[in-house]
Every structure is written in C-alpha cells, then in structure tokens.
Enzyme design. Sequence first.
Site, short mmCIF file in Angstrom:
data_model
loop_
_atom_site.label_atom_id
_atom_site.label_comp_id
_atom_site.label_asym_id
_atom_site.label_seq_id
_atom_site.Cartn_x
_atom_site.Cartn_y
_atom_site.Cartn_z
N SER A 117 25.77 -25.40 32.75
CA SER A 117 24.87 -25.20 33.89
C SER A 117 25.40 -25.89 35.13
O SER A 117 25.00 -25.57 36.24
CB SER A 117 23.50 -25.79 33.61
OG SER A 117 23.02 -25.40 32.37
N HIS A 138 27.09 -17.98 32.30
CA HIS A 138 25.87 -18.80 32.34
C HIS A 138 24.68 -17.92 31.98
O HIS A 138 24.19 -17.14 32.80
CB HIS A 138 25.73 -19.41 33.74
CG HIS A 138 24.61 -20.40 33.85
ND1 HIS A 138 23.88 -20.57 35.01
CD2 HIS A 138 24.08 -21.27 32.96
CE1 HIS A 138 22.97 -21.51 34.82
NE2 HIS A 138 23.08 -21.95 33.58
N GLU A 150 25.19 -15.31 34.92
CA GLU A 150 26.09 -15.61 36.04
C GLU A 150 27.51 -15.67 35.46
O GLU A 150 27.77 -16.48 34.57
CB GLU A 150 25.72 -16.95 36.70
CG GLU A 150 24.46 -16.88 37.55
CD GLU A 150 24.13 -18.21 38.23
OE1 GLU A 150 23.95 -18.23 39.46
OE2 GLU A 150 24.06 -19.24 37.52
N ASN A 188 20.84 -22.69 39.95
CA ASN A 188 20.31 -24.05 40.10
C ASN A 188 20.43 -24.57 41.53
O ASN A 188 19.67 -25.44 41.94
CB ASN A 188 20.99 -24.99 39.11
CG ASN A 188 20.45 -24.77 37.71
OD1 ASN A 188 19.27 -24.48 37.53
ND2 ASN A 188 21.29 -24.89 36.72
#
Length: 283
Positions: A117, A138, A150, A188
């Site tokens: 992450s 991801h 991702e 994120n």
Amino acid sequence: MSTIGVVGAGQMGHGIAHVMLRAGHRVILLDVSQNLIEAGAKRIAKGLARDVEKERLTEEQRRQAVANLKTTTNSAGLGEALYIIEAVTEKSDVKVKVFHSLEPHCPPETIFASNTSSISITRLAAATHRPDKFVGMHFFNPVPVMKLVEVVPGLQTAPETVDKAIALATSAGKTPVRVNDFTGFVSNRVLMPMINEAVFCLMEGVADAAGIDNVMKLGMNHPMGPLELADLIGLDVCLDIMKVLYESLRDPKYRPCPLLEKMVSAGWLGQKTGRGFYEYPRE
Ligand SMILES: NC(=O)c1ccc[n+]([C@@H]2O[C@H](COP(=O)([O-])OP(=O)(O)OC[C@H]3O[C@@H](n4cnc5c(N)ncnc54)[C@H](O)[C@@H]3O)[C@@H](O)[C@H]2O)c1
C-alpha cells in the site's frame, strides 16, 4: 489459464488467491506456517461456496477451483508460477527477503508483483535481479468485492510487464487503473488526507463524528463517512499511512492530526478494538 503464486495467506493474500481461482487460474499459496495456510485455504473455500450460492460459479467450476489450489511453506514450491503476487506484512525488509528467497527458484521471465500500500515499487524492484519484471498490483479489501486494482510501474518496469499485470487483473474480473509510483499511489494519497481532515474537524469542534460522517454521506454521496471508514480500516493503519505520506513527500499538508495520534496511543483503533470514533460493543 496461468499459474499464479500468492505469497501471504492473510486478509489480502487469501482474497487475491480466491479471485484468481474463481477466474480459472491455478494458484500456489505460500505462508510461513501450515496453520496460516490452512486458515487461508478455509476462507477461500468458504468464498468459493458463496460464489455458487450467488450464482457467480457453477458447482463444477467451484470443484475445479478448489482442485486448482496448491499450498506450500517453501519458496521452491512457487517455481512453476508465471506470476507471483506478494501480499505479506507491510514491512520493506520482510518483502525484500521474500523476493530474495523466491529468485533462485523462478525462471527469469516470472513476473513479481507486490500488493504493497505504501512502499516504493521502484525500491522493491531495485532489490531484485529482475527490476524490469517487477510491478505493483494494489488490490482493495475485500478483494472478491472491490473492482479496482492500481497497477503501478516502478521506474525500471518494462512496458510489457505493465501490460501483463493489466491483463492478469482484467482476467480476474478487476478494473485495473495505471498509476505512477509515488507514495500512497492515488488511493491513499487522496483518501487518507480526507480522513485526516475529518479528524481535524472533529478535534476543532466543527461538528461531532456523526455530523461529519452525515455531511459526507448525504452531501457527497459517499457510502460511508470518513470517520466510520477510519474505524473500519483501523486508526493505527491510517496513522501509519499519514506518517509515510508526511515523511516521504515532505509536505506539511500531510501532518497527522494530533487527535488521531492520541486515539492510537489510547489503543482506540476502531472496530478491531471495540472503540474508535464510535463504539462497537462486543457480542
Ligand atoms: N488489509 C488491507 O486493507 C490492505 C489493502 C491493500 C493492500 N494491503 C497490503 O497487503 C499486504 C498484506 O496485508 P494484509 O492486510 O493481508 O496482512 P495480513 O497480516 O492479514 O497478512 C499477511 C500475511 O503474510 C504472511 N507473511 C509474513 N511474512 C511472510 C513471509 N516471509 N513469507 C510468507 N508469508 C509471510 C503472514 O503470516 C500473514 O498471513 C500489505 O502489504 C498491505 O499493506 C492491505
């Protein structure tokens, strides 16, 4: 149909194995102990049975998917995989050790992917002898439900490797989005500062927790409010990611909210500890 190695049978690893099996791939699942592997395999079997109930798979396809799962506690067991997706603990040294232990057993064409992450794909790729065959994939939690992957090339990743990762994610029914290798990727980088800002709003008394969440749900059409979501993710995880963003992008706009730090110090980590921005009484 390809053979996919999945390293780590935890929350993400078992989910990745599940969606690959559901798509008809063969999977070899690796973890450090037989107990952890069995726990992962049990969750996968349960997920596949639920797929039959929901008519996403036929009983025959489920049987085939179960038969397509092999497990191992030894890196040598992943030698025949064309792709290896790593989903072990979010620590750079642990991940690098995993790739080093795999390398002698894998032919040079095997693609290594990391589900990290927050760790730089460029840095992980540089620690292997196949940086051009290294890519970030991801996935999102829970993997069988969330559509997004991702796909993150490092600086050294070859375009063919990116194409293959995109094809693999697509084959598993996911929608890949190509994102460059910057801390937090897109997910994120955008989500965590929003959660952090919601905690600042709470700390400064702009509204109470339910008020903040209701504004975002009713006014922005978010399915969950940012504070509810933080409780689900874990406040410790949110804080760790804010610290990584702050330290690696060196911009004060990523400063973790002092209230978030205080709640983590108190052990109020959200749903998993029974208390975060809301309370979750134990049954
Ligand atoms: N949980 C999430 O919501 C989420 C979402 C996206 C990405 N991620 C990333 O996915 C990765 C895994 O997270 P998780 O939530 O599944 O963690 P987890 O703790 O549930 O599972 C990690 C697994 O890795 C295993 N492991 C540790 N060292 C190992 C080794 N040397 N060899 C083999 N297995 C090893 C552990 O035994 C454990 O079963 C992390 O990089 C995390 O950042 C997590």
